[in-house]
Design an enzyme around this catalytic site. Structure first.
Site, PDB file in Angstrom:
ATOM      1  CG  ASN A   8      18.836  53.866 -24.321  1.00 24.55           C
ATOM      2  OD1 ASN A   8      19.605  53.692 -25.070  1.00 24.55           O
ATOM      3  ND2 ASN A   8      19.357  52.774 -22.850  1.00 24.55           N
ATOM      4  CD1 TRP A   9      15.994  55.717 -30.158  1.00 29.34           C
ATOM      5  CD2 TRP A   9      16.765  56.399 -31.960  1.00 29.34           C
ATOM      6  NE1 TRP A   9      15.632  56.933 -31.020  1.00 29.34           N
ATOM      7  CE2 TRP A   9      16.464  57.535 -32.095  1.00 29.34           C
ATOM      8  CE3 TRP A   9      18.654  55.995 -33.177  1.00 29.34           C
ATOM      9  CZ2 TRP A   9      15.908  57.924 -32.854  1.00 29.34           C
ATOM     10  CZ3 TRP A   9      18.319  57.427 -34.353  1.00 29.34           C
ATOM     11  CH2 TRP A   9      16.985  57.929 -34.005  1.00 29.34           C
ATOM     12  CE  LYS A  10      17.806  49.463 -24.198  1.00 24.06           C
ATOM     13  NZ  LYS A  10      17.693  48.580 -23.459  1.00 24.06           N
ATOM     14  CG  HIS A  97      21.441  51.030 -19.635  1.00 21.64           C
ATOM     15  ND1 HIS A  97      21.260  49.657 -19.989  1.00 21.64           N
ATOM     16  CD2 HIS A  97      19.639  51.778 -19.834  1.00 21.64           C
ATOM     17  CE1 HIS A  97      20.019  49.266 -20.386  1.00 21.64           C
ATOM     18  NE2 HIS A  97      19.553  50.483 -20.548  1.00 21.64           N
ATOM     19  CD  GLU A  99      20.559  46.975 -22.627  1.00 23.72           C
ATOM     20  OE1 GLU A  99      21.127  47.608 -23.109  1.00 23.72           O
ATOM     21  OE2 GLU A  99      19.325  46.749 -22.091  1.00 23.72           O
ATOM     22  CD  GLU A 164      16.392  52.172 -17.465  1.00 21.52           C
ATOM     23  OE1 GLU A 164      15.702  52.039 -18.582  1.00 21.52           O
ATOM     24  OE2 GLU A 164      17.222  52.075 -17.543  1.00 21.52           O
ATOM     25  N   GLY A 170      13.576  45.685 -21.507  1.00 22.20           N
ATOM     26  CA  GLY A 170      13.241  44.326 -22.956  1.00 22.20           C
ATOM     27  C   GLY A 170      12.543  43.390 -22.636  1.00 22.20           C
ATOM     28  CB  SER A 200       8.948  46.341 -20.443  1.00 16.97           C
ATOM     29  OG  SER A 200       9.225  45.461 -20.815  1.00 16.97           O
ATOM     30  N   GLY A 220      12.876  52.270 -24.023  1.00 21.57           N
ATOM     31  CA  GLY A 220      14.096  51.401 -25.156  1.00 21.57           C
ATOM     32  C   GLY A 220      13.353  51.808 -26.315  1.00 21.57           C
TER      33      GLY A 220
END
Ligand code: PGA
Length: 236
Positions: A8-10, A97, A99, A164, A170, A200, A220
């Site tokens: 997941n490159w965000k 997600h 975020e 998650e 992160g 993480s 991530g």
């Protein structure tokens, strides 16, 4: 068994040149596991294969998206529909997600997005997890109940669940494999679906989750470092 290793490159990397460089390095990874890269929307078309039959260098590589909208077309400024993704040969889509939940995405919205993704033939990766101090089982029970409410029995099996813990994302503060496994078992009692861990994960701990029973990982930060990601995908 083959594991699913999802990058997941965000909202990274900041330029297409850097994104191409990273993609090409990941494409060269040799592994028995399946790799899915979820780049920002704007890069997806640059990475699509010319023909559906044409493999990447790594034939186990597939594209995913980080989100999608719940209808196919319409007056929704800034949104991307499941069929647009399908058209670019995207196979997977992350939904719910944390975020995005933090940007006020509700369970009702997530449920609609899941249904739309499934209808289009995308494989959704539904993210669930508790915030710091919350009871994981209670939170996840509620999320699963609401997010999967309108999904038919047949489609339900296609949904991949990613556990998650929000506090682990992160932060470098990962959830131990043993602790995460308790949640995996809790989910497994309800659903016989594939379950991933995310939060993480780095190359030192990746294997622990897979050994204990997780079907894959959602990565991530560590997916932005080609060498670190290679170690994770290879040793998984
Ligand atoms: P992280 O992100 O590996 O940087 O914690 C995981 C995720 O948000 O999916």
């Amino acid at each position: 068994m083959k594991k699913l290793i999802i990058a997941n490159w965000k909202m990274n990397p900041g330029t297409l040149i850097k994104a191409k460089k990273l993609f090409n390095r990941v494409d060269k990874i040799k592994t028995k596991n399946k790799i899915v890269i979820c780049p920002p929307f704007v890069y997806i078309s640059k990475f699509k294969r010319a023909k559906p039959s044409q493999a990447y260098q790594n034939s186990k590589l597939q594209l995913g998206a980080q989100d999608c909208f719940w209808t196919e077309e319409g007056p929704y400024t800034g949104e991307i529909s499941p069929s647009m993704l399908k058209d670019l040969r995207v196979a997977y889509v992350i939904i719910g997600h944390s975020e995005r939940r933090a940007l006020s995405e509700t369970e009702e919205i997530i449920e609609k997005k899941l249904r739309a993704a499934l209808k289009t033939g995308l494989t959704p990766i539904l993210c669930v997890g508790e915030k710091k101090g919350e009871n994981a089982k209670r939170v996840i029970n509620n999320q699963l109940k609401k997010d999967l409410k309108g999904i038919s029995k047949k489609d339900l099996k296609k949904v991949i669940i990613a556990y998650e813990p929000v506090w682990a994302i992160g932060t470098g503060n990962f959830c131990s494999a043993n602790k995460a496994n308790k949640v995996r078992e809790f989910i497994k009692e309800k659903l016989d679906n594939k379950i991933l861990y995310g939060g993480s994960v780095n190359s030192k701990i990746a294997k622990d989750y897979l050994k204990i029973g997780f079907d894959g990982l959602l990565i991530g930060n560590a997916s932005l470092d080609a060498e670190e990601f290679r170690k994770i995908a290879k040793n998984a």
